[in-house]
Scaffold this active site. Sequence first.
Site, PDB file in Angstrom:
ATOM      1  CB  ALA A  34      -0.920  -0.009   1.217  1.00 38.44           C
ATOM      2  CE  LYS A 207     -23.675 -12.936  -2.466  1.00 40.46           C
ATOM      3  NZ  LYS A 207     -23.566 -14.330  -2.051  1.00 40.46           N
TER       4      LYS A 207
HETATM    5  N1  HSE Z   1     -25.219 -16.805   2.237  1.00 41.18           N
HETATM    6  C1  HSE Z   1     -24.223 -16.464   1.284  1.00 41.18           C
HETATM    7  C2  HSE Z   1     -23.907 -17.713   0.452  1.00 41.18           C
HETATM    8  C3  HSE Z   1     -22.991 -15.948   1.989  1.00 41.18           C
HETATM    9  O1  HSE Z   1     -24.331 -18.819   0.812  1.00 41.18           O
HETATM   10  O2  HSE Z   1     -23.267 -17.615  -0.584  1.00 41.18           O
HETATM   11  C4  HSE Z   1     -22.076 -15.160   1.114  1.00 41.18           C
HETATM   12  O3  HSE Z   1     -22.673 -14.038   0.572  1.00 41.18           O
END
Ligand code: HSE
Length: 431
Positions: A34, A207
């Site tokens: 860093a 996600k």
């Molecule tokens: N509950 C999530 C999974 C944890 O099983 O992938 C990680 O985001």
Amino acid sequence: MSAPLRIGLAGLGTVGIGVVKIIQRHADLISARAGRPVVITAVSARDRTKNRDADLSGFVWEADPVALAARDDVDVLVEVMGGHDGPAKLATEAAIAAGKDVVTANKALLAHHGQALAEAAEAKGRVIRFEAAVAGGIPVIKTLTEGLAGNQMRRVMGVMNGTCNYILTRMQAAGLPYEVVFEEARQLGYLEADPNLDVGGIDAGHKLALLAAIAFGTKVSFDKVELEGIGNVSIDDINLADDMGYHIKLLGVAQMTGRGLEQRMTPCLVPAESPLGQLQGGTNMVVLEGDSVGQIVMRGAGAGEGPTASAVMADVIDIARGTRVSTFGRPASTLATPIAAKSATPASYYLRMTLLDKPGALAKIATALGEAGISIDQMRQLNQPGEADNKATVLIVTHKASPSDVAFAMAQFDTTGVLIGAPVAIRIEEV
Ligand code: HSE
Ligand code: NAP
């Protein structure tokens, strides 16, 4: 050597303790990379008396994460508490208001409030980084925002919930029904406090929505993700799919089409021999397709102390170096409001149904498919063990058909009078 980067760590659970351990174990390495030391000055969690697997004696304890975020001796808030409202949101807002950068692992927070938080951060000249929020240890955010910055992205796909992949692959390997493996996953501590976040596809949908925002330059639109969890995936479907050379995955797909942004997180059949089909246990896989680069496949641990803390630290070290990338890879004010398109991309479908075993029953189903404009590629009648003489399980694989035509055919099946129970339709994804 420049002044240290000072972290305020909000959350001392799985991820937070992982961050403490990396900073303590690799202080010299991090400092060298860093160009300055990275130190934790203050920490926050709910229960100060809890026994934690790390030495926290050198850190100031701050009971209130919002106060932690605003401390003068904190340059960066690392938010690893979780939850899309409450203290995670308040602490993040407080950090930005106080002119600090934020690193978070919290996909729920950003899926719900990412646009507003990114705009607030940019108005203050600060950054929010979230590598750990998507696919744990896989550096997919950096890959999209930096490594593939010169590409027009075509499609992002992936298995992004390890718990669901564990359940599906364990069902297949052990021949066990969903309910039994769900309980195993609970005993192993794999499930979120609210299991529906995992098995309902919500966590993976968060996600996917974050990846889509970066890939297609659009505001995060989690509420437009077509979501279906794995609760209805049966061991029969897993076995029948396997016989035909497919595995069932909770698969996320986002792509920009002429009609708008398609985002879906649903169970799909994928070829058993494909990288996605081969993915076992709690591992994640993200597939990125860009116009110049072609296809990139990234595989790794999607969760757990080490992998998730590794991703948090990558963001922290970038901030310490002075690398500043906008939250979603471009200024938040330039992100477009997406037109949400219901998935219309044609695909082959796996259809399973139980019929009355009598003359003409199958013909009625074939007619319903024909009227929906759907052509049959393969068809089998199976004698399932223990099935009564007057019932027959029928398995059909269609040629490519649009999702709306399949929905129409499914509705028509209901009117045939030969169906027993609800038919199953699962998309076969080309990967
Ligand atoms: N509950 C999530 C999974 C944890 O099983 O992938 C990680 O985001
Ligand atoms: P966790 O083990 O449950 O830890 C949460 C921590 O936050 C605990 O230390 C808890 O305090 C603290 N906390 C909760 N509410 C708080 C409050 N009101 N005030 C102060 N502290 C509070 O969670 P985790 O698994 O580390 O996950 C943290 C974040 O990372 C979540 O957003 C999660 O989605 C994300 N993430 C986790 C993983 C993973 O593998 N675990 C992977 C990717 C992303 P106490 O300890 O005192 O209860």
